[in-house]
Design an enzyme around this catalytic site. Structure first.
Site, PDB file in Angstrom:
ATOM      1  N   ARG A  90       0.817  -1.215   0.000  1.00 36.62           N
ATOM      2  CA  ARG A  90       0.000   0.000   0.000  1.00 36.62           C
ATOM      3  C   ARG A  90       0.850   1.263   0.000  1.00 36.62           C
ATOM      4  NH1 ARG A  90      -4.375  -1.858   4.500  1.00 36.62           N
ATOM      5  NH2 ARG A  90      -5.370  -3.529   3.328  1.00 36.62           N
ATOM      6  N   ARG A 117      -3.453   6.102   0.070  1.00 32.16           N
ATOM      7  CA  ARG A 117      -4.046   7.224   0.795  1.00 32.16           C
ATOM      8  C   ARG A 117      -3.098   7.982   1.700  1.00 32.16           C
ATOM      9  NH1 ARG A 117      -8.879   3.909   3.295  1.00 32.16           N
ATOM     10  NH2 ARG A 117      -7.226   2.341   3.231  1.00 32.16           N
ATOM     11  N   ARG A 153      -6.836  11.268  -7.283  1.00 31.23           N
ATOM     12  CA  ARG A 153      -8.003  10.391  -7.172  1.00 31.23           C
ATOM     13  C   ARG A 153      -9.278  11.153  -6.877  1.00 31.23           C
ATOM     14  NH1 ARG A 153      -8.818   5.603  -4.712  1.00 31.23           N
ATOM     15  NH2 ARG A 153     -10.960   6.230  -5.079  1.00 31.23           N
ATOM     16  N   ASP A 172      -6.614  -3.375  -7.416  1.00 33.53           N
ATOM     17  CA  ASP A 172      -7.340  -3.914  -6.277  1.00 33.53           C
ATOM     18  C   ASP A 172      -7.578  -5.393  -6.542  1.00 33.53           C
ATOM     19  OD1 ASP A 172      -9.120  -2.927  -3.757  1.00 33.53           O
ATOM     20  OD2 ASP A 172     -10.095  -4.605  -4.755  1.00 33.53           O
ATOM     21  N   TYR A 190     -14.677 -12.890  -0.031  1.00 36.98           N
ATOM     22  CA  TYR A 190     -15.498 -11.747  -0.440  1.00 36.98           C
ATOM     23  C   TYR A 190     -16.724 -12.204  -1.222  1.00 36.98           C
ATOM     24  CZ  TYR A 190     -12.121  -8.162   0.961  1.00 36.98           C
ATOM     25  OH  TYR A 190     -11.308  -7.334   1.693  1.00 36.98           O
TER      26      TYR A 190
END
Length: 355
Positions: free
Chosen positions: A38, A42, A51, A87, A162
């Site tokens: 990561r 962010r 973004r 992702d 998921y």
């Protein structure tokens, strides 16, 4: 075939002698290579800026945007490898699974897979389904030059979690209920996901990725006996499918201290360990013939610089006897991490380990 056995010609020549790939191949390195899970994300203000107003899945499908985001931490931190910005649900979306990534929640699947008929949602993935990936990696490898690009995908178990749960879960009750209660359906689901995952990794390697990482983020929820029987075969199928390319294959999961040997047995050349197990002990559990990746606790980066350096020395000291070590965090960079702390960490590891 391991990365050590692969012909040199099979790997991108510009990156072959990089510190990162040398460490993955368990060869001598000029310094311990560093990258962060990561690292593109962010924690970077430049990421948030580009973004702005663009959904996560759409961001992953814009080659020029993917290129910019992937390059940002390489420019800022001087890391030894880039990780392709994407992702784990991108290949599922590409084959038509009705899902979205909801801010503050994560991937949400409209029609969870609960019956054999639901498997019809999972058709084969073709390169044409993810042409934007091929385009983005082409742009990236030209920009990165001698810096390796790591491709990645979600492992079959994590993707299945998921798909069966319908979204993130802390208990995985529906996924585990299928695994225990209908093992044939579970095996067919994971086998189909292994084919999709392998196809997704092949696209990335053929486009120019120098290594690949399989993220089994939620495998730590499993007991070793269940992992061996119900998960390992699918992960092994993925690793075997890309073995002939000769690029290093990395395997990582969270809370997988009890699974480290099994995760190595699945076929990885490099096994990632989270912060719960020191690297010397992780190496003992994994066994010989594998490089190790990790494993500074991501929350350490919120402490003062002196504390970060002290904990980093502990990680480096525990890795001192390893044949190959890639420095990383024990999980991903947390969103509120100070980017300057990451830059200082890269500089510190490079300086302390320079040969």
């Amino acid at each position: 075939m391991s990365a050590n056995d692969a012909p040199r010609a099979q790997q991108p020549s510009a990156t072959y002698d990089s510190a990162f790939l040398k460490a993955c191949r368990r060869e001598p390195v000029p310094h311990t290579p560093v990258w962060f899970m990561r690292q593109a994300g962010r924690s970077l203000p430049e990421y948030r800026k580009v973004r702005e107003g663009i959904g996560m899945l759409e961001s992953c499908m814009r080659p020029e945007l993917v290129t910019e985001i992937t390059l940002q931490p390489v420019r800022r931190h001087g890391v030894d490898a880039a990780i392709y910005f994407s992702d784990i649900v991108v290949p599922l979306k590409a084959i038509g699974v009705d899902l979205d990534i909801k801010p503050g929640v994560g991937p949400v699947v409209e029609r969870p897979i609960r019956t054999r008929a639901d498997l019809a949602q999972l058709r084969d993935l073709t390169p044409e389904d993810v042409s934007y990936v091929t385009e983005a990696i082409g742009l990236l490898t030209r920009e990165l030059g001698s810096t390796p690009l790591i491709g990645f995908a979600g492992a079959p178990f994590t993707l299945a979690s998921y798909l069966v749960e319908g979204g993130p879960s802390r208990t995985y009750e529906n996924a585990k209920a299928m695994m225990y209660g209908d093992p044939e359906l579970w095996a067919d689901l994971l086998d189909r996901l292994a084919d999709i995952t392998a196809a997704f990794l092949k696209v990335q390697i053929e486009a120019g990725a120098s290594a690949v990482q399989l993220f089994d983020s939620w495998a730590g929820a499993l007991a070793p006996v269940d992992y061996r029987r119900s998960v390992l075969p699918a992960s092994a199928k993925v690793f075997e499918a890309v073995a002939g390319y000769g690029v290093p294959r990395i395997h990582f999961g969270v809370g997988t201290g009890e699974l480290l040997r099994l995760m190595g047995e699945a076929g990885a050349d490099v096994v990632g360990a989270d912060w719960r197990v020191p690297l010397d002990e992780a190496a003992r559990r994994v066994g010989p013939g594998k490089a190790l990746q990790g494993n500074l606790d991501p929350t350490v980066l919120f402490a003062p610089t002196e504390a970060v350096e002290a904990k980093t020395r502990e990680v480096l000291d525990s890795a001192a006897g390893l044949e190959g070590h890639v420095f990383n965090l024990g999980h991903g960079v947390m969103p509120s991490t100070d980017p300057d702390a990451l830059t200082r960490l890269v500089e510190y590891v490079h300086a302390r380990t320079r040969r």
